[in-house]
Design a protein around this motif. Structure first.
Motif, short mmCIF file in Angstrom:
data_model
loop_
_atom_site.label_atom_id
_atom_site.label_comp_id
_atom_site.label_asym_id
_atom_site.label_seq_id
_atom_site.Cartn_x
_atom_site.Cartn_y
_atom_site.Cartn_z
N LEU A 282 0.83 -1.20 0.00
CA LEU A 282 0.00 0.00 0.00
C LEU A 282 0.87 1.25 0.00
CD1 LEU A 282 -2.83 1.32 0.29
CD2 LEU A 282 -2.46 1.22 2.76
N THR A 283 0.53 2.18 -0.88
CA THR A 283 1.19 3.48 -0.94
C THR A 283 0.11 4.55 -0.83
OG1 THR A 283 2.91 2.62 -2.39
CG2 THR A 283 2.65 5.01 -2.31
N ILE B 120 -2.23 0.23 -4.70
CA ILE B 120 -1.65 -1.10 -4.51
C ILE B 120 -1.31 -1.63 -5.89
CG2 ILE B 120 -2.03 -3.47 -3.74
CD1 ILE B 120 -3.94 -2.40 -1.62
N ASP B 121 -0.05 -1.96 -6.09
CA ASP B 121 0.39 -2.48 -7.40
C ASP B 121 -0.05 -1.58 -8.55
OD1 ASP B 121 1.58 -4.69 -6.12
OD2 ASP B 121 -0.30 -5.82 -6.22
N ALA B 122 0.15 -0.29 -8.39
CA ALA B 122 -0.14 0.73 -9.41
C ALA B 122 -1.64 0.91 -9.69
CB ALA B 122 0.61 0.45 -10.71
N GLU B 123 -2.50 0.32 -8.86
CA GLU B 123 -3.95 0.50 -8.99
C GLU B 123 -4.45 1.39 -7.86
OE1 GLU B 123 -8.15 -2.01 -9.12
OE2 GLU B 123 -6.40 -2.92 -8.19
N ILE B 124 -5.23 2.39 -8.21
CA ILE B 124 -5.84 3.24 -7.19
C ILE B 124 -7.01 2.48 -6.58
CG2 ILE B 124 -7.11 5.37 -6.77
CD1 ILE B 124 -5.24 6.67 -8.82
N GLY C 196 -12.43 -2.75 4.61
CA GLY C 196 -12.11 -3.62 5.75
C GLY C 196 -10.68 -4.11 5.78
N LYS C 197 -9.80 -3.48 5.01
CA LYS C 197 -8.39 -3.91 4.94
C LYS C 197 -7.42 -2.89 5.53
CE LYS C 197 -9.29 -6.78 0.92
NZ LYS C 197 -8.91 -7.14 -0.45
N GLY C 198 -7.96 -1.88 6.21
CA GLY C 198 -7.11 -0.87 6.83
C GLY C 198 -6.74 0.28 5.92
N ILE C 199 -7.20 0.27 4.70
CA ILE C 199 -6.84 1.33 3.75
C ILE C 199 -7.51 2.65 4.14
CG2 ILE C 199 -6.96 2.05 1.33
CD1 ILE C 199 -6.86 -1.03 0.67
N GLY C 200 -8.76 2.58 4.58
CA GLY C 200 -9.45 3.79 5.02
C GLY C 200 -8.75 4.43 6.21
N VAL C 201 -8.29 3.62 7.15
CA VAL C 201 -7.54 4.13 8.31
C VAL C 201 -6.27 4.81 7.85
CG1 VAL C 201 -6.27 3.49 10.39
CG2 VAL C 201 -8.52 2.50 9.97
N ALA C 202 -5.55 4.19 6.93
CA ALA C 202 -4.30 4.77 6.43
C ALA C 202 -4.55 6.10 5.72
CB ALA C 202 -3.60 3.78 5.49
N LEU C 203 -5.57 6.14 4.87
CA LEU C 203 -5.88 7.38 4.16
C LEU C 203 -6.32 8.49 5.10
CD1 LEU C 203 -7.83 6.04 1.04
CD2 LEU C 203 -5.85 7.58 0.96
N LEU C 204 -7.30 8.20 5.95
CA LEU C 204 -7.83 9.25 6.81
C LEU C 204 -6.80 9.69 7.85
CD1 LEU C 204 -10.11 11.13 7.53
CD2 LEU C 204 -11.16 9.28 8.85
#
Length: 175
Positions: free
Chosen positions: A2-3, A59-63, A94-102
């Protein structure tokens, strides 16, 4: 891997497609017709021009998601308050991406003059958003039942808020 990074104009095609899904199929937004790509680009530019964060998760160049903070309301007394928005590909919830973004949106806003962040969350099908915000320190401050009408039904909103930095405990730096 994740980036999280600043969104660019080139990202707006993917952001537009992701948002169009929510407009057409979910209650996370009260828009009824997806905005054009040009409108999404203009919205991005407005946020960037006000020095607020507009981020994408990749993730892997996909937004796979995006988040931003925008001016809460146009009246000058609200100039230290922002409203956040977070959208994820349905397959990536549900994979933690929302937490990382916010978390990154909050961190960046705390580096600026802003003191409060508000989330306006539609009720009905968006429980994950309320949980995300609660996890990051937002508290419920109000509910507005039946303020939107979408998919042939009335929908309410949950209002959540969190302080940024010193919050309301001191005078802000003038903007």
């Amino acid at each position: 891997m994740l980036t999280i990074r600043d969104a660019t104009l080139a990202d707006m095609t993917a952001v537009h497609a992701l948002y169009a899904h929510y407009v057409l199929h979910e209650l996370a937004t009260f828009e009824l017709v997806p905005p054009t790509l040009e409108e999404m680009c203009a919205r991005w530019q407005t946020i960037v021009d006000t020095q607020l964060p507009y981020l994408v998760a990749e993730i892997d160049a996909e937004i796979v998601g995006y988040a931003y903070a925008a001016t809460y309301r146009p009246r000058p007394a609200y100039r230290y308050t922002v409203e956040d928005s977070v959208y994820l590909l349905p397959s990536h919830k549900g994979k933690g991406i929302g937490v990382a973004l916010l978390s990154e949106v909050i961190r960046r806003c705390e580096q600026g003059p802003w003191r409060q962040m508000v989330a306006v969350i539609t009720q009905g099908g968006t429980a994950g958003s309320a949980e995300l915000h609660q996890k990051l320190g937002f508290q419920e401050v109000g509910r507005m039942p039946n303020v939107g009408y979408k998919f042939n039904r009335w929908v309410g909103t949950l209002i959540m808020q969190r302080a940024l930095g010193d919050g309301g405990n001191s005078s802000p730096t003038p903007i």
